[in-house]
Design a protein around this motif. Sequence first.
Motif, PDB file in Angstrom:
ATOM      1  N   GLY A  83       0.751  -1.396   0.137  1.00 16.63           N
ATOM      2  CA  GLY A  83       0.067  -0.045  -0.047  1.00 16.63           C
ATOM      3  C   GLY A  83       0.987   1.294  -0.010  1.00 16.63           C
ATOM      4  N   ILE A  84       2.218   1.397   0.414  1.00 19.19           N
ATOM      5  CA  ILE A  84       2.687   2.519   0.347  1.00 19.19           C
ATOM      6  C   ILE A  84       3.364   2.948  -0.853  1.00 19.19           C
ATOM      7  N   GLU A  85       3.085   2.200  -1.771  1.00 18.79           N
ATOM      8  CA  GLU A  85       3.172   2.643  -3.454  1.00 18.79           C
ATOM      9  C   GLU A  85       2.200   3.733  -3.608  1.00 18.79           C
ATOM     10  N   THR A  86       1.132   3.740  -3.129  1.00 17.98           N
ATOM     11  CA  THR A  86       0.172   4.801  -3.214  1.00 17.98           C
ATOM     12  C   THR A  86       0.793   6.156  -2.613  1.00 17.98           C
ATOM     13  N   THR A  87       1.350   5.819  -1.338  1.00 21.00           N
ATOM     14  CA  THR A  87       1.860   7.045  -0.716  1.00 21.00           C
ATOM     15  C   THR A  87       3.047   7.811  -1.351  1.00 21.00           C
ATOM     16  N   ILE A  88       3.780   6.763  -2.079  1.00 22.71           N
ATOM     17  CA  ILE A  88       4.977   7.321  -2.634  1.00 22.71           C
ATOM     18  C   ILE A  88       4.583   7.948  -3.820  1.00 22.71           C
ATOM     19  N   SER A  89       3.665   7.579  -4.858  1.00 24.29           N
ATOM     20  CA  SER A  89       3.196   8.267  -5.806  1.00 24.29           C
ATOM     21  C   SER A  89       2.455   9.518  -5.738  1.00 24.29           C
ATOM     22  N   ALA A  90       1.748   9.435  -4.507  1.00 24.75           N
ATOM     23  CA  ALA A  90       0.797  10.784  -4.328  1.00 24.75           C
ATOM     24  C   ALA A  90       1.689  11.804  -3.644  1.00 24.75           C
ATOM     25  N   THR A  92       4.950  12.256  -4.234  1.00 26.61           N
ATOM     26  CA  THR A  92       5.905  12.659  -5.478  1.00 26.61           C
ATOM     27  C   THR A  92       5.059  13.564  -6.496  1.00 26.61           C
ATOM     28  N   ASN A  93       3.966  13.120  -6.901  1.00 23.36           N
ATOM     29  CA  ASN A  93       3.103  13.813  -7.864  1.00 23.36           C
ATOM     30  C   ASN A  93       2.625  15.174  -7.224  1.00 23.36           C
ATOM     31  N   ASP A  94       2.525  15.307  -6.056  1.00 22.58           N
ATOM     32  CA  ASP A  94       1.960  16.355  -5.320  1.00 22.58           C
ATOM     33  C   ASP A  94       3.254  17.592  -5.464  1.00 22.58           C
ATOM     34  N   ALA A  95       4.555  16.843  -5.114  1.00 26.98           N
ATOM     35  CA  ALA A  95       5.479  17.960  -5.271  1.00 26.98           C
ATOM     36  C   ALA A  95       5.837  18.161  -6.718  1.00 26.98           C
ATOM     37  N   ALA A  96       5.690  17.262  -7.678  1.00 28.55           N
ATOM     38  CA  ALA A  96       6.108  17.692  -9.053  1.00 28.55           C
ATOM     39  C   ALA A  96       5.234  18.519  -9.609  1.00 28.55           C
ATOM     40  N   LYS A  97       3.715  18.479  -9.531  1.00 24.66           N
ATOM     41  CA  LYS A  97       2.879  19.425  -9.794  1.00 24.66           C
ATOM     42  C   LYS A  97       3.044  20.689  -9.118  1.00 24.66           C
ATOM     43  N   THR A  98       3.742  21.031  -8.065  1.00 27.25           N
ATOM     44  CA  THR A  98       3.679  22.031  -7.352  1.00 27.25           C
ATOM     45  C   THR A  98       2.507  22.225  -6.451  1.00 27.25           C
ATOM     46  N   VAL A  99       1.781  21.025  -6.036  1.00 28.24           N
ATOM     47  CA  VAL A  99       0.818  21.123  -5.010  1.00 28.24           C
ATOM     48  C   VAL A  99       1.367  21.433  -3.748  1.00 28.24           C
ATOM     49  N   THR A 100       2.355  20.793  -3.484  1.00 25.54           N
ATOM     50  CA  THR A 100       3.045  20.890  -2.151  1.00 25.54           C
ATOM     51  C   THR A 100       3.630  22.591  -2.038  1.00 25.54           C
ATOM     52  N   LEU A 173       9.215  12.280  -1.147  1.00 18.10           N
ATOM     53  CA  LEU A 173       9.515  13.748  -1.222  1.00 18.10           C
ATOM     54  C   LEU A 173      11.235  13.757  -1.941  1.00 18.10           C
ATOM     55  N   LYS A 174      11.875  12.534  -1.795  1.00 12.30           N
ATOM     56  CA  LYS A 174      13.237  12.744  -2.223  1.00 12.30           C
ATOM     57  C   LYS A 174      13.306  12.081  -3.797  1.00 12.30           C
ATOM     58  N   ALA A 175      12.013  11.551  -4.140  1.00 11.58           N
ATOM     59  CA  ALA A 175      12.158  11.016  -5.587  1.00 11.58           C
ATOM     60  C   ALA A 175      12.252  12.085  -6.443  1.00 11.58           C
ATOM     61  N   GLY A 176      11.462  13.150  -6.309  1.00 10.16           N
ATOM     62  CA  GLY A 176      11.528  14.269  -7.256  1.00 10.16           C
ATOM     63  C   GLY A 176      10.894  14.189  -8.533  1.00 10.16           C
ATOM     64  N   THR A 177      10.795  13.339  -9.170  1.00 10.65           N
ATOM     65  CA  THR A 177       9.836  12.829 -10.365  1.00 10.65           C
ATOM     66  C   THR A 177       9.179  11.626 -10.216  1.00 10.65           C
ATOM     67  N   PRO A 178       7.965  11.640 -11.056  1.00  9.84           N
ATOM     68  CA  PRO A 178       7.169  10.259 -10.959  1.00  9.84           C
ATOM     69  C   PRO A 178       7.981   9.153 -11.426  1.00  9.84           C
ATOM     70  N   THR A 183      10.661   3.857  -9.948  1.00  9.16           N
ATOM     71  CA  THR A 183      11.879   2.829  -9.749  1.00  9.16           C
ATOM     72  C   THR A 183      11.907   2.742  -8.221  1.00  9.16           C
ATOM     73  N   ALA A 184      11.785   3.565  -7.550  1.00  9.92           N
ATOM     74  CA  ALA A 184      11.701   3.514  -5.921  1.00  9.92           C
ATOM     75  C   ALA A 184      10.824   2.370  -5.534  1.00  9.92           C
TER      76      ALA A 184
END
Length: 270
Positions: A83-90, A92-100, A173-178, A183-184
Amino acid sequence: MTTTSIDIAPRSRGRLLQESLILTGRAVRHWRARPVTFSIQLLFPVMVMLLMGGLLGGAIAGTTGDYIVFVVPGILAFTVLSGIETTISAVTNDAAKTVTDRFRTLPISRGSVLLGRVFADMLTAIVELAVVTAAGLALGWRPDNGLDSIVLAYLLLLWLRFGLLWAGVWIGLKAGTPEAATTAQLAIWPVAFLSTVFVEPRTMPSWLGAIAEWNPLSATASAARELFTGGQTQGLTIAADHAVLFAFLWPLILSALFIPLSIRAYRRLS
């Protein structure tokens, strides 16, 4: 007023909790916006159970019935991990789309953004465990060690999810991109298979079985088996002999390690 370890602004815990719950609601509303994605997330561990328990169980354990008793607690632990795959994606996507970034400009405590994500995924975990439990019951699995032990088993499963979620937040947060997040996420599978989730460690080479027993996932899976059936795990290491204790300690260590790392990564996010 002193700051909390999560919140960098001088706010009360009540305000931090209120803001976290609001952001939890934002994440939960995504379930309705993406029902197909959410359904696949729920059904994936069920498909793994059908594959392992229904198709391969007889070959692994001799009879499907014997293997179901062993594998269902393992699949529940696997569900907590996957289930943490969803956490990682969410994250990362928030950070990449400037939502964060937009969240960081609002007059809210920064810790509420992280806690909101964790709270939402804990709710998801409860739903996932309920679905997998129903599938296990349909296949003939029956926990029979008393209500107290069964409740404790599920609490340990959720406790592991809590520790893993903070690891997922930090990775996101550390991944940077989707693409980097994807990969992570691949690292989840070696963790799942190098464990006692699907097979007994005594069937492995001794050195490999010992490594598998020290996997945090193995501790929770073994503890759940003990609590569901009342039996005692006989393993190769102290980690297996005291599975319930280690099922408590491993998430505590993960939380102590990754909560500060996640806070630091969030503060330094650019």
